[in-house]
Scaffold this active site. Sequence first.
Site, PDB file in Angstrom:
ATOM      1  CB  THR A 192      -0.915  -0.004   1.246  1.00 22.74           C
ATOM      2  OG1 THR A 192      -1.431   1.296   1.460  1.00 22.74           O
ATOM      3  CG2 THR A 192      -0.144  -0.391   2.509  1.00 22.74           C
ATOM      4  CE  LYS A 211      -0.047  -4.542   3.060  1.00 23.80           C
ATOM      5  NZ  LYS A 211      -0.456  -5.868   2.527  1.00 23.80           N
TER       6      LYS A 211
HETATM    7  P1  NAD Z   1      -9.844  -7.231   2.714  1.00 26.08           P
HETATM    8  O1  NAD Z   1      -9.796  -6.913   4.176  1.00 26.08           O
HETATM    9  O2  NAD Z   1     -11.083  -6.959   1.950  1.00 26.08           O
HETATM   10  O3  NAD Z   1      -9.505  -8.785   2.500  1.00 26.08           O
HETATM   11  C1  NAD Z   1      -8.476  -9.441   3.188  1.00 26.08           C
HETATM   12  C2  NAD Z   1      -8.645 -10.938   2.955  1.00 26.08           C
HETATM   13  O4  NAD Z   1      -7.551 -11.623   3.602  1.00 26.08           O
HETATM   14  C3  NAD Z   1      -9.937 -11.524   3.553  1.00 26.08           C
HETATM   15  O5  NAD Z   1     -10.559 -12.384   2.614  1.00 26.08           O
HETATM   16  C4  NAD Z   1      -9.461 -12.292   4.778  1.00 26.08           C
HETATM   17  O6  NAD Z   1     -10.299 -13.400   5.121  1.00 26.08           O
HETATM   18  C5  NAD Z   1      -8.074 -12.741   4.340  1.00 26.08           C
HETATM   19  N1  NAD Z   1      -7.174 -13.005   5.476  1.00 26.08           N
HETATM   20  C6  NAD Z   1      -6.940 -12.190   6.535  1.00 26.08           C
HETATM   21  N2  NAD Z   1      -6.071 -12.778   7.383  1.00 26.08           N
HETATM   22  C7  NAD Z   1      -5.735 -13.969   6.818  1.00 26.08           C
HETATM   23  C8  NAD Z   1      -4.868 -15.019   7.213  1.00 26.08           C
HETATM   24  N3  NAD Z   1      -4.164 -14.967   8.361  1.00 26.08           N
HETATM   25  N4  NAD Z   1      -4.739 -16.091   6.402  1.00 26.08           N
HETATM   26  C9  NAD Z   1      -5.462 -16.172   5.238  1.00 26.08           C
HETATM   27  N5  NAD Z   1      -6.308 -15.219   4.839  1.00 26.08           N
HETATM   28  C10 NAD Z   1      -6.443 -14.127   5.621  1.00 26.08           C
HETATM   29  O7  NAD Z   1      -8.589  -6.468   2.084  1.00 26.08           O
HETATM   30  P2  NAD Z   1      -8.439  -5.760   0.660  1.00 26.08           P
HETATM   31  O8  NAD Z   1      -8.949  -4.386   0.762  1.00 26.08           O
HETATM   32  O9  NAD Z   1      -8.927  -6.670  -0.388  1.00 26.08           O
HETATM   33  O10 NAD Z   1      -6.842  -5.662   0.577  1.00 26.08           O
HETATM   34  C11 NAD Z   1      -6.075  -6.736   0.015  1.00 26.08           C
HETATM   35  C12 NAD Z   1      -4.604  -6.374   0.073  1.00 26.08           C
HETATM   36  O11 NAD Z   1      -4.388  -5.163  -0.656  1.00 26.08           O
HETATM   37  C13 NAD Z   1      -4.089  -6.122   1.490  1.00 26.08           C
HETATM   38  O12 NAD Z   1      -2.808  -6.673   1.594  1.00 26.08           O
HETATM   39  C14 NAD Z   1      -4.044  -4.595   1.588  1.00 26.08           C
HETATM   40  O13 NAD Z   1      -3.027  -4.186   2.481  1.00 26.08           O
HETATM   41  C15 NAD Z   1      -3.711  -4.213   0.163  1.00 26.08           C
HETATM   42  N6  NAD Z   1      -4.177  -2.883  -0.270  1.00 26.08           N
HETATM   43  C16 NAD Z   1      -5.493  -2.523  -0.096  1.00 26.08           C
HETATM   44  C17 NAD Z   1      -5.924  -1.271  -0.560  1.00 26.08           C
HETATM   45  C18 NAD Z   1      -7.366  -0.847  -0.440  1.00 26.08           C
HETATM   46  O14 NAD Z   1      -7.712   0.278  -0.812  1.00 26.08           O
HETATM   47  N7  NAD Z   1      -8.271  -1.695   0.038  1.00 26.08           N
HETATM   48  C19 NAD Z   1      -5.010  -0.394  -1.169  1.00 26.08           C
HETATM   49  C20 NAD Z   1      -3.666  -0.806  -1.325  1.00 26.08           C
HETATM   50  C21 NAD Z   1      -3.276  -2.058  -0.876  1.00 26.08           C
END
Ligand code: NAD
Length: 345
Positions: free
Chosen positions: A126, A155
Amino acid sequence: MKRILVTGGCGFIGSNFIRDQLTRYPEQEVVNVDKLTYAGNPANLSDIENDPRYRFLQGDICDRAFMERALSGSPVDAVVHFAAESHVDRSILDSGPFVETNIVGTQVLLDVCRAAEISRYVQVSTDEVYGSLGDEGFFTEETPLAPNSPYSASKAAADMLVRSYFHTFGFPAVITRCSNNYGPYQFPEKLLPLFISNAINDQSLPVYGTGENVRDWIHVLDHCRGIDAALRRGKVGEVYNFGGETELRNIDLTRTLLELLGKPESLIQFVRDRPGHDLRYAIDCSKARSELDWSPEVEFRHGLEETIEWYQTQTAWIQNIKSGEYRSYYAAQYKDRLQTQGDTE
Ligand code: NAD
Ligand code: TYD
């Protein structure tokens, strides 16, 4: 790249990524490892659950034996790592799960991927690892890491581990860093789906502080295309930033939402600010443009209108989520803030 393993594929971005991969590449096989935390929702992929190219394994990335089995049971060419605790407000309430999944989970994953000799690994990170900008400037891949929340610190720690595995072991990793995503299937604790679903139900929209904080917004499918480019064309050891080149103050975005939904501005409620709230994020994507031939394509207003329409027609999806663990989190998170502002709801 016959088979890829995706972690966190039942979350917001992971589910969009899996659907996009299966659509884009007819021969692609995908294994999805997800623990199904509060944010993991199998309904996000109900349309593809019977696709013979797709396999779901429920489990925790911190569980080394499970991850070893996941990788050896169906040998994979590449891993795309989304699984994380992803919400800043929750990391302020309790940083424990963030350290566990985002740091320890990444370390376990790196070890098992190294042992399995996978040929490519993408760490989905991120822009928040760079900290906060003032009124001017943009994050580049050279910006020093200066995370401010327990979420972004966890992160950044994971990114540093990935970097060290590349330098120490020649591990074939690429890191991507993206700004705020919007689109379908986002858990309604983040700004956009929360405000859309509240406004649909004539509930107040809790804007933190004065609403001056600026975020850069990117459509989730533009992000998925960027990850795909990094996976297939990125150079190992490199970092790539992605952004939507759409900077908006939270208050302006909130007003636009209300206008598009035909709801009154009286729904806006200014509440106590998030502690340590980063002022501004903005991305310089010139490296991704020149080296990956990538650029954001979804025009923001069009993407926002489509997203609003999606949530308007997915009321059952939202109600299912809101009837679960979300309800107690929401109460704990907002009661104090709202009462501070004299609201006794
Ligand atoms: P989210 O919270 O919607 O989904 C996270 C998923 O990870 C869920 O399905 C959850 O069940 C799973 N999870 C959590 N802990 C786990 C574990 N220990 N083992 C297996 N599965 C596990 O998140 P998102 O918004 O889809 O983000 C996904 C990735 O993208 C993350 O790494 C986040 O840091 C990164 N990111 C998100 C954004 C954003 O705007 N949402 C922006 C940049 C980067
Ligand atoms: P969020 O969606 O939590 O993403 P991030 O903190 O990772 O950027 O929040 C986006 C912006 O909206 C951020 O400046 C905090 C603000 N915000 C509110 O004003 N009210 C809310 O209820 C939420 C969830 C966020």
